[in-house]
Design a protein around this motif. Sequence first.
Motif: not given
Length: 607
Positions: A583-601
């Motif tokens: 991976l080249g030093e100039t490569v800046k990958p896209y970063k994404g973070v998502k949060y999800l809370c699930v409560s089934r009953k």
Amino acid sequence: MSGEIDALYIYDEHNNPLVEQIYRSRPPSAATILPLYTSHPAPRPSLLYIPNATPPVTVFSVVQSNLLFLALSEVDTEPLVALEFLHRVVDILEEFVGAPLISHKIQANYEVVAQLLNEMCDAGIVCNTELNALQEVVEMPGWMGKLLGGVGLSGSSTPILGAPNTLKRSISANTAAQGPAIPWRRPGVRHTSNELYVDIIESLSVTMAPSGRLLSALVSGTIAFTAKISGVPELLLSLTAPGGQQAIGRKLELPVFHPCVRLAKWRERPGELSFIPPDGRFILAGYEVDLLPIDPGLDEPPSHMEKLFLPAIVDIRKSLGPTGSEFEVRLILNTNFPGYSSLNRPGGRGGSGTSTPSFLGGGNSSGPVLEDVLVTIPIPNSVRNITDLQASRGDALFSPGNNVLEWRVPTKDAGTVSGTATLRCTVSGYPTGDDDFDEDFEDVDPDANLLQGYYDASASTSYQNPEGETTKRKTKKKKKKKVKKISRTAIAHVDPQQEMTPEQSQPQPPTPPQPSPSPQQQPTSTDDSSNSIFHTSQRKTKTQLNATLMPNSASVSFSVRGWLPSGIKVDSLNIDPRRSRGLGETVKPYKGVKYLCVSRKGVERRC
């Protein structure tokens, strides 16, 4: 204790054998072990020891998409190893033949399934269960292979199409020379767009007492990671929680990690995960969090105490109305999520703290979003129907077959989500003997003196007065039917030779004890409390009968995008350029973070 597996059997939805893979020894066949397994009543545990088999075996089972997976072992095997192997088999088959798993897909791709099972377990020892490594050694027939196979030629034969691809051989050789092989990552991975995604999903489970006190509050979390990046990257994911970086070690309980995570780094600095990711989507880690505060009776009080925030709470008020046949369900919604400002929250409702962006690459989030709010109320089997469903918001539906009342509350209008919604219902039960008795008793003449007679066992069809004459029961004028016979518990036994006078009705001083008569001469007791008048303790009124029809609990289900009940967040996701390769030093990958809370009953209120 070893981890040897003797055989793996796969059955279709009709319990017909689809795959029979023997690894070692001579275990019972698929047709022999199935009736021994199904002879145990359902629900069957995931581990069963069957001594009647020849030889005796331990059976580990997993059911996925109506397909039954059985793993057999003649020796003592670690249960977690065998069960994890079965789950890995299910995941790998879904990746190769497609999800959901159905019998037709397995039959159509039998060659691929056989290769996978041989690679994943060698002579009974679980060896290669990583998707990336299996993709390198298992041939997937493409459309050309299927076309050649249809005319009788081998799909993998290359001399017909020309010489082998020398470029592919040179790339593989160069990749192998770069360093040691990583089992969970394919060599020579290339992507035109480099992207990294972190998805943290938490399942919330809360139990509340009738008083509102929390009995338990647990969170099961999963960190899913998606890596679409070239070469062999070295990643460092840092997590944080309320109370600082040191709170992560105390907050996360029973953590489990993917084999790519360096455990020494985590032990040295809890909250930091250093790893080389597999290519594609995988489960990086799992954990549990206990949201209840620490016991105040401990010697050392906690340095940080946090309040438990719940976006939805449910409560029940029972036995309402004139006859106690109504109940009311109250739902309290709160979208003032802690840690999010009013500027980023839909509807502009106030809050404290600052907003955490959902994507690390930039851009502000719109705040948490509450969705899929559903209240579930289990109804007793004695309830015949529920009428007069009056909901202030949403729609309520009662399913008599499932004995469940469901109330869906919409949350599309973000400005009016927070607040209280109510649902009032009326229950009706099946006719019972107590109901009929109460109705008949109300129609009896109030002036009738029921103490004049007593119940004679020798003449069970009539009531006799002291003179031996039979008194007829009164009939109803409107319904024109006889009042039901008053049972033995309804009439007190009175001596026919004695008549109550006004003087005798007054309290009398105690008399000295008399010798007990013989059984033939013993008179009927007038103080028998078990046969008191009408037995008010046994006779149920309409209010008491309706009380048995009331629900005992209610639970609410919901999902929240952009919020986690544990408070865990991603602090940073970095790439170490010195230890990464390809991976080249100039490569800046896209970063994404998502949060999800699930409560089934998940949020349950008992009453």
